[in-house]
Motif scaffolding. Sequence first.
Motif, PDB file in Angstrom:
ATOM      1  N   ASP A  74      54.111 137.321  59.401  1.00 22.70           N
ATOM      2  CA  ASP A  74      53.424 138.606  59.216  1.00 22.70           C
ATOM      3  C   ASP A  74      52.001 138.582  59.768  1.00 22.70           C
ATOM      4  O   ASP A  74      51.147 139.369  59.359  1.00 22.70           O
ATOM      5  N   VAL A  75      51.722 137.682  60.723  1.00 17.21           N
ATOM      6  CA  VAL A  75      50.352 137.609  61.229  1.00 17.21           C
ATOM      7  C   VAL A  75      49.990 138.881  61.983  1.00 17.21           C
ATOM      8  O   VAL A  75      50.825 139.474  62.682  1.00 17.21           O
ATOM      9  N   LYS A 114      43.105 140.636  56.967  1.00 16.84           N
ATOM     10  CA  LYS A 114      44.036 140.351  58.054  1.00 16.84           C
ATOM     11  C   LYS A 114      44.722 139.000  57.848  1.00 16.84           C
ATOM     12  O   LYS A 114      44.139 138.065  57.309  1.00 16.84           O
ATOM     13  N   SER A 115      45.962 138.938  58.311  1.00  9.98           N
ATOM     14  CA  SER A 115      46.691 137.676  58.338  1.00  9.98           C
ATOM     15  C   SER A 115      46.530 137.084  59.741  1.00  9.98           C
ATOM     16  O   SER A 115      46.799 137.758  60.739  1.00  9.98           O
ATOM     17  N   VAL A 116      46.100 135.822  59.819  1.00  7.36           N
ATOM     18  CA  VAL A 116      45.680 135.247  61.099  1.00  7.36           C
ATOM     19  C   VAL A 116      46.512 134.017  61.456  1.00  7.36           C
ATOM     20  O   VAL A 116      46.781 133.155  60.618  1.00  7.36           O
ATOM     21  N   GLY A 117      46.913 133.949  62.723  1.00  7.40           N
ATOM     22  CA  GLY A 117      47.557 132.761  63.262  1.00  7.40           C
ATOM     23  C   GLY A 117      46.612 132.027  64.195  1.00  7.40           C
ATOM     24  O   GLY A 117      45.727 132.642  64.800  1.00  7.40           O
ATOM     25  N   ILE A 118      46.789 130.727  64.326  1.00 10.16           N
ATOM     26  CA  ILE A 118      45.956 129.915  65.210  1.00 10.16           C
ATOM     27  C   ILE A 118      46.862 129.059  66.089  1.00 10.16           C
ATOM     28  O   ILE A 118      47.781 128.405  65.588  1.00 10.16           O
ATOM     29  N   ILE A 119      46.626 129.095  67.400  1.00 13.34           N
ATOM     30  CA  ILE A 119      47.297 128.179  68.328  1.00 13.34           C
ATOM     31  C   ILE A 119      46.270 127.141  68.762  1.00 13.34           C
ATOM     32  O   ILE A 119      45.260 127.467  69.380  1.00 13.34           O
ATOM     33  N   CYS A 120      46.535 125.893  68.393  1.00 14.41           N
ATOM     34  CA  CYS A 120      45.593 124.822  68.683  1.00 14.41           C
ATOM     35  C   CYS A 120      46.342 123.642  69.293  1.00 14.41           C
ATOM     36  O   CYS A 120      47.513 123.762  69.667  1.00 14.41           O
ATOM     37  N   THR A 121      45.673 122.505  69.398  1.00 14.59           N
ATOM     38  CA  THR A 121      46.295 121.276  69.895  1.00 14.59           C
ATOM     39  C   THR A 121      46.205 120.192  68.831  1.00 14.59           C
ATOM     40  O   THR A 121      45.496 120.341  67.829  1.00 14.59           O
ATOM     41  N   LYS A 155      35.720 133.243  63.099  1.00 13.82           N
ATOM     42  CA  LYS A 155      36.463 134.498  63.262  1.00 13.82           C
ATOM     43  C   LYS A 155      37.615 134.582  62.259  1.00 13.82           C
ATOM     44  O   LYS A 155      37.901 135.670  61.736  1.00 13.82           O
ATOM     45  N   VAL A 156      38.262 133.448  61.988  1.00 11.47           N
ATOM     46  CA  VAL A 156      39.346 133.437  61.001  1.00 11.47           C
ATOM     47  C   VAL A 156      38.809 133.873  59.639  1.00 11.47           C
ATOM     48  O   VAL A 156      39.410 134.723  58.951  1.00 11.47           O
ATOM     49  N   ASP A 157      37.696 133.314  59.234  1.00 12.47           N
ATOM     50  CA  ASP A 157      37.098 133.685  57.941  1.00 12.47           C
ATOM     51  C   ASP A 157      36.776 135.170  57.888  1.00 12.47           C
ATOM     52  O   ASP A 157      37.034 135.855  56.887  1.00 12.47           O
ATOM     53  N   GLU A 158      36.225 135.692  58.995  1.00 13.97           N
ATOM     54  CA  GLU A 158      35.867 137.111  59.065  1.00 13.97           C
ATOM     55  C   GLU A 158      37.103 137.995  58.961  1.00 13.97           C
ATOM     56  O   GLU A 158      37.111 138.989  58.215  1.00 13.97           O
ATOM     57  N   LEU A 159      38.144 137.644  59.675  1.00  9.79           N
ATOM     58  CA  LEU A 159      39.364 138.452  59.673  1.00  9.79           C
ATOM     59  C   LEU A 159      40.051 138.416  58.317  1.00  9.79           C
ATOM     60  O   LEU A 159      40.524 139.448  57.819  1.00  9.79           O
TER      61      LEU A 159
END
Length: 349
Positions: A316-317, A270-277, A261-265
């Motif tokens: 700016d995500v 689009k500027s994308v943020g990710i919340i992970c562990t 989905k990140v690649d698609e956005l």
Amino acid sequence: MKDTKIIDIDCNNIDEEKISFCGSILNRGGTVAFPTETVYGLGANALDEKAVKKIYEAKGRPSDNPLIIHISNIKDIEPLVWEIPEAANRAMKSFWPGPLTLIFKKSKIVPDIITAGLDTVAIRYPRHPIAEMLIKKAKVPIAAPSANLSGKPSPTKGSHVIQDLMGRVDAIVVGEDCNVGLESTVLDLTVDIPTILRPGGITKEMLEEIFDRVEVDPALKDQSILTPKSPGMKYTHYAPKADIVIYEGEESRVVNRIGEKVDELIANGKSVGIICTNETRNFYSVGLIKSVGSRKDMKTIASRLFGILRDFDDTDVDIILAEAIEEVELGQAIMNRLSKASGYRIKKV
């Protein structure tokens, strides 16, 4: 605009004169933001309807969203409630002071504005030296929701409060960061079986150690609820500026789907943020990536979640993709907050 006073206080060496000054503000009907062990709260005299209205105005909070009353001594509860059931005595003995709010039938002295017209009242005895001393100096019970603009992530740092409420309140007490990081557990004791209305630092598993049975209110998952019995039940809360989508499922599938989905956005501008562990951080290579901590340390994830949501507001995500957390013990409270921040946009993979 108010002339908001910033009061810096060292939790390890509390300046009693500063606390007395803030207590006098509360006593005469003003508003003071202050740290607790859960999140920063915005306080006013709970028995003064005009003072309580200032909380709603400062936050832009809907008037049908009830408030929690904070006390600094268990005996302070007596004039505020109709009765103290045996179950409440058990809960108070085990978890007060601490991050547990109890629901009682209210007495006549509690203004309807506190309870949003309900016949019940939410009460907590916080475990924090500044909060406890401030309530004692104010000499009145203190109504205090989280000290943020309504709908935004709750504040766990003094800087968060200043960002949201400067010019809206009379004073902001800046102390250490909040160590729990999520609002208190809310437990309804006006029903036959103690029922969790909001999960928090006191988990269902902990409560089951003192009660034969504990239920979770189905309204936590059912957004058709019309009348909130507890703060935080009705409205979308904790949301950063960017939309959040949560991905839930087996870890490898979640990581792969988020990556796709990140690649698609990004391909669509689009500027994308990710919340992970920590366990999955190295599987992502593009996007603004923020880890909330290790899945083996839920306390750290809880304490960092709101801060990370606020950090994204300084970027700016356009959209944030988040990994779900397993809903066991403290994970239930973490997912409650993250789900509400996303407006319940959860994709199962």
